[in-house]
Design a protein around this motif. Structure first.
Motif, PDB file in Angstrom:
ATOM      1  N   THR A 220       0.839  -1.203   0.000  1.00  0.00           N
ATOM      2  CA  THR A 220       0.000   0.000   0.000  1.00  0.00           C
ATOM      3  C   THR A 220       0.875   1.255   0.000  1.00  0.00           C
ATOM      4  O   THR A 220       0.641   2.198  -0.774  1.00  0.00           O
ATOM      5  N   THR A 221       1.904   1.270   0.841  1.00  0.00           N
ATOM      6  CA  THR A 221       2.807   2.427   0.872  1.00  0.00           C
ATOM      7  C   THR A 221       3.585   2.564  -0.436  1.00  0.00           C
ATOM      8  O   THR A 221       3.822   3.671  -0.913  1.00  0.00           O
ATOM      9  N   ILE A 222       3.940   1.423  -1.021  1.00  0.00           N
ATOM     10  CA  ILE A 222       4.663   1.456  -2.303  1.00  0.00           C
ATOM     11  C   ILE A 222       3.773   2.025  -3.401  1.00  0.00           C
ATOM     12  O   ILE A 222       4.191   2.886  -4.196  1.00  0.00           O
ATOM     13  N   LEU A 223       2.514   1.580  -3.448  1.00  0.00           N
ATOM     14  CA  LEU A 223       1.587   2.057  -4.479  1.00  0.00           C
ATOM     15  C   LEU A 223       1.300   3.548  -4.316  1.00  0.00           C
ATOM     16  O   LEU A 223       1.178   4.283  -5.307  1.00  0.00           O
ATOM     17  N   ILE A 224       1.179   3.995  -3.070  1.00  0.00           N
ATOM     18  CA  ILE A 224       0.951   5.427  -2.829  1.00  0.00           C
ATOM     19  C   ILE A 224       2.134   6.239  -3.352  1.00  0.00           C
ATOM     20  O   ILE A 224       1.969   7.283  -4.001  1.00  0.00           O
ATOM     21  N   LYS A 225       3.336   5.755  -3.067  1.00  0.00           N
ATOM     22  CA  LYS A 225       4.547   6.435  -3.533  1.00  0.00           C
ATOM     23  C   LYS A 225       4.586   6.474  -5.067  1.00  0.00           C
ATOM     24  O   LYS A 225       4.918   7.508  -5.672  1.00  0.00           O
ATOM     25  N   ILE A 226       4.247   5.349  -5.710  1.00  0.00           N
ATOM     26  CA  ILE A 226       4.265   5.286  -7.174  1.00  0.00           C
ATOM     27  C   ILE A 226       3.274   6.269  -7.774  1.00  0.00           C
ATOM     28  O   ILE A 226       3.582   7.002  -8.725  1.00  0.00           O
ATOM     29  N   HIS A 229       4.433  10.228  -6.591  1.00  0.00           N
ATOM     30  CA  HIS A 229       5.759  10.815  -6.758  1.00  0.00           C
ATOM     31  C   HIS A 229       6.527  10.353  -7.994  1.00  0.00           C
ATOM     32  O   HIS A 229       7.513  10.978  -8.365  1.00  0.00           O
ATOM     33  N   ILE A 230       6.094   9.268  -8.601  1.00  0.00           N
ATOM     34  CA  ILE A 230       6.869   8.716  -9.713  1.00  0.00           C
ATOM     35  C   ILE A 230       6.191   9.029 -11.047  1.00  0.00           C
ATOM     36  O   ILE A 230       4.977   8.851 -11.197  1.00  0.00           O
ATOM     37  N   THR A 231       6.985   9.507 -11.993  1.00  0.00           N
ATOM     38  CA  THR A 231       6.469   9.779 -13.344  1.00  0.00           C
ATOM     39  C   THR A 231       7.132   8.859 -14.368  1.00  0.00           C
ATOM     40  O   THR A 231       6.462   8.207 -15.154  1.00  0.00           O
ATOM     41  N   ASP A 232       8.472   8.772 -14.340  1.00  0.00           N
ATOM     42  CA  ASP A 232       9.189   7.897 -15.266  1.00  0.00           C
ATOM     43  C   ASP A 232       9.057   6.435 -14.818  1.00  0.00           C
ATOM     44  O   ASP A 232       9.340   6.093 -13.672  1.00  0.00           O
ATOM     45  N   GLY A 233       8.625   5.588 -15.741  1.00  0.00           N
ATOM     46  CA  GLY A 233       8.493   4.166 -15.432  1.00  0.00           C
ATOM     47  C   GLY A 233       7.354   3.850 -14.495  1.00  0.00           C
ATOM     48  O   GLY A 233       7.353   2.804 -13.838  1.00  0.00           O
ATOM     49  N   LYS A 234       6.380   4.759 -14.433  1.00  0.00           N
ATOM     50  CA  LYS A 234       5.265   4.566 -13.501  1.00  0.00           C
ATOM     51  C   LYS A 234       4.459   3.318 -13.835  1.00  0.00           C
ATOM     52  O   LYS A 234       4.120   2.525 -12.948  1.00  0.00           O
ATOM     53  N   GLN A 235       4.150   3.118 -15.131  1.00  0.00           N
ATOM     54  CA  GLN A 235       3.345   1.971 -15.539  1.00  0.00           C
ATOM     55  C   GLN A 235       4.065   0.654 -15.254  1.00  0.00           C
ATOM     56  O   GLN A 235       3.457  -0.323 -14.808  1.00  0.00           O
ATOM     57  N   LYS A 236       5.373   0.635 -15.504  1.00  0.00           N
ATOM     58  CA  LYS A 236       6.163  -0.567 -15.243  1.00  0.00           C
ATOM     59  C   LYS A 236       6.176  -0.905 -13.751  1.00  0.00           C
ATOM     60  O   LYS A 236       6.014  -2.071 -13.357  1.00  0.00           O
ATOM     61  N   ALA A 237       6.347   0.116 -12.917  1.00  0.00           N
ATOM     62  CA  ALA A 237       6.366  -0.101 -11.467  1.00  0.00           C
ATOM     63  C   ALA A 237       5.012  -0.598 -10.969  1.00  0.00           C
ATOM     64  O   ALA A 237       4.932  -1.507 -10.136  1.00  0.00           O
ATOM     65  N   LEU A 238       3.927   0.003 -11.477  1.00  0.00           N
ATOM     66  CA  LEU A 238       2.585  -0.432 -11.088  1.00  0.00           C
ATOM     67  C   LEU A 238       2.320  -1.867 -11.519  1.00  0.00           C
ATOM     68  O   LEU A 238       1.721  -2.662 -10.778  1.00  0.00           O
ATOM     69  N   SER A 239       2.765  -2.211 -12.726  1.00  0.00           N
ATOM     70  CA  SER A 239       2.556  -3.566 -13.234  1.00  0.00           C
ATOM     71  C   SER A 239       3.305  -4.597 -12.400  1.00  0.00           C
ATOM     72  O   SER A 239       2.760  -5.653 -12.056  1.00  0.00           O
ATOM     73  N   THR A 240       4.555  -4.281 -12.054  1.00  0.00           N
ATOM     74  CA  THR A 240       5.357  -5.203 -11.240  1.00  0.00           C
ATOM     75  C   THR A 240       4.742  -5.408  -9.867  1.00  0.00           C
ATOM     76  O   THR A 240       4.592  -6.543  -9.394  1.00  0.00           O
ATOM     77  N   CYS A 241       4.360  -4.315  -9.212  1.00  0.00           N
ATOM     78  CA  CYS A 241       3.743  -4.413  -7.884  1.00  0.00           C
ATOM     79  C   CYS A 241       2.382  -5.096  -7.957  1.00  0.00           C
ATOM     80  O   CYS A 241       2.019  -5.876  -7.066  1.00  0.00           O
TER      81      CYS A 241
END
Length: 315
Positions: A220-226, A229-241
């Motif tokens: 939950t904290t990781i998804l909130i951070k993504i 605060h994250i713009t570059d590689g946001k979709q990749k990070a969301l997909s992995t999590c």
């Protein structure tokens, strides 16, 4: 001496299996055999791809390959017994084989749960400390996470089986399941098992719930951070999590249902056990592969190399 004789009275258990219908048994055999083959293929592809592709020599994929190996091991503890029992007229398992099956099943399942914790730690560091990611998650740390996962699984299983072996088994030996597991076996003991059940529920159920809550809070904290605060590689990070959260839910929700309640027989227990022990190990590699573009590209590269090698051998 009398207690020892009582403890050793039961030499084998009878497994009732999933169904007594011959037609349904044949259908289930084919279905579970296909699932088992796909489990091996999917997880072996992930392990081979991670080992052979240098682009995947990163902490995340190292942990993923370890999870794939645990999936293979976990599935191989119970599925062969399920397949042989479906078509066999004699559905028995010796007392020692039953104990070993429970030991290795809880060993692998415990290690898998802790490996998922390690993968959550990896994603947390990658999202919150991206510039120091490779410094923090160096090879020694990754090896330590894997070693602690295996040792934790071993300790969990040893406690489970240690508590079970203290009970005498001298009478009934029929298990209404397709494999040996603690909730069914403990009910066959020739003594009051209430205290032992509570101890085992604490060792399994409480630990499962605590780890599950920790994982949910972490992701939950990781998804909130993504998202914030994250713009570059946001979709990749969301997909992995997202893939990891799906696997966590598939792993923990069925086990919470089975191991956090008092050990009573429910109709759904067999269905949930099939999902937990047979189907989930097949779904895990599919989830990670389908939701990970980098893994899909690496698998295509592996297939291309294999085809090229085959052509060279043929010529």
């Amino acid at each position: 001496m009398e207690k020892k004789n009582l403890t050793n009275a039961v030499t084998e258990f009878v497994l009732l299996g999933l169904t007594q219908s011959p037609e349904l048994q044949r259908f289930l055999y084919v279905a579970f055999f296909i699932i088992y083959v796909n489990t091996w293929l999917g997880n072996l592809i992930i392990i081979t791809t991670v080992i052979t592709d240098h682009r995947l020599h990163t902490p995340m994929y190292f942990l993923l390959a370890n999870l794939a190996f645990l999936d293979l091991s976990d599935s191989s503890v119970n599925t062969p017994q399920l397949l042989s029992g479906i078509l066999s007229q004699s559905k028995t398992i010796s007392f020692n084989e039953c104990i070993l099956q429970m030991f290795f099943f809880h060993f692998m399942a415990g290690a898998m749960g802790l490996c998922l914790v390690g993968m959550a730690i990896d994603r947390y560091v990658a999202i919150y400390k991206p510039l120091r990611y490779l410094t923090i998650m160096k090879q020694r740390v990754c090896m330590g996470i894997v070693a602690q996962a295996w040792l934790g699984g071993l300790a969990h299983s040893a406690v489970q089986i240690g508590l079970l072996l203290q009970l005498p088994f001298c009478g009934p030996n029929v298990l209404d399941n397709f494999y040996c597991d603690v909730p069914q076996v403990i009910k066959l003991a020739c003594t009051d098992t209430q205290l032992a059940e509570l101890q085992i529920i604490f060792n399994s159920g409480a630990v499962i719930i605590i780890i599950f809550i920790i994982l949910l809070v972490s992701y939950t904290t990781i998804l909130i951070k993504i998202r914030t605060h994250i713009t570059d590689g946001k979709q990749k990070a969301l997909s992995t999590c997202g893939a990891q959260i799906t696997v966590v839910c598939l792993q923990f929700i069925p086990s919470i249902f089975i191991y956090t309640q008092p050990f009573m027989n429910f109709t759904l227990n067999k269905v949930i056990s099939v999902i937990y022990t047979v189907i989930t190990p097949m779904l895990n590699p599919m989830i990670y592969t389908l939701r990970n573009a980098e893994m899909k590209k690496a698998i295509r590269r592996l297939m291309s190399r294999m085809l090229c090698s085959g052509k060279e051998i043929g010529t």
